[in-house]
Design a protein around this motif. Structure first.
Motif, short mmCIF file in Angstrom:
data_model
loop_
_atom_site.label_atom_id
_atom_site.label_comp_id
_atom_site.label_asym_id
_atom_site.label_seq_id
_atom_site.Cartn_x
_atom_site.Cartn_y
_atom_site.Cartn_z
N ARG A 114 0.81 -1.21 0.00
CA ARG A 114 0.00 0.00 0.00
C ARG A 114 0.86 1.27 0.00
O ARG A 114 0.46 2.28 -0.58
CB ARG A 114 -0.94 0.00 1.19
N THR A 151 1.39 1.96 -3.69
CA THR A 151 0.19 2.41 -4.40
C THR A 151 -0.23 3.80 -3.91
O THR A 151 -0.72 4.61 -4.68
CB THR A 151 -0.96 1.40 -4.28
N ARG A 152 -0.02 4.07 -2.64
CA ARG A 152 -0.32 5.40 -2.09
C ARG A 152 0.62 6.44 -2.71
O ARG A 152 0.18 7.52 -3.12
CB ARG A 152 -0.17 5.39 -0.58
N VAL A 190 -4.28 4.97 -4.25
CA VAL A 190 -5.15 4.83 -3.07
C VAL A 190 -4.79 5.95 -2.10
O VAL A 190 -3.70 6.51 -2.16
CB VAL A 190 -5.01 3.45 -2.37
N GLU A 191 -5.72 6.24 -1.21
CA GLU A 191 -5.41 7.27 -0.19
C GLU A 191 -4.86 6.64 1.05
O GLU A 191 -5.00 5.51 1.33
CB GLU A 191 -6.68 8.04 0.12
#
Length: 69
Positions: free
Chosen positions: A59, A62-63, A68-69
């Motif tokens: 994550r 991806t953040r 994504v947040e």
């Protein structure tokens, strides 16, 4: 091409390709370049040695990519 076609790499060939392709998006290695010790369990770290079917991007990556947040 070797990682996708040669028998010795077939088990993890596509995983290696995924790992290297992720670098084109600016993702760093998830392991120490000198020792090879993984700092993440995703495709950029320890996961580069695993079958593609169970791999993911952490994550934090991806953040950082704004996915994504």
């Amino acid at each position: 091409r070797t990682f996708l076609t040669e028998a010795e790499y077939r088990f993890n060939g596509i995983t290696n390709f995924y790992h290297e392709f992720a670098h084109t998006f600016g993702l760093p290695d998830g392991y120490d370049l000198e020792t090879g010790v993984s700092t993440t369990f995703d495709i950029m770290g320890e996961g580069r040695r695993k079958p593609i079917e169970i791999m993911y991007l952490d994550r934090k990556f991806t953040r950082a990519m704004g996915l994504v947040e």
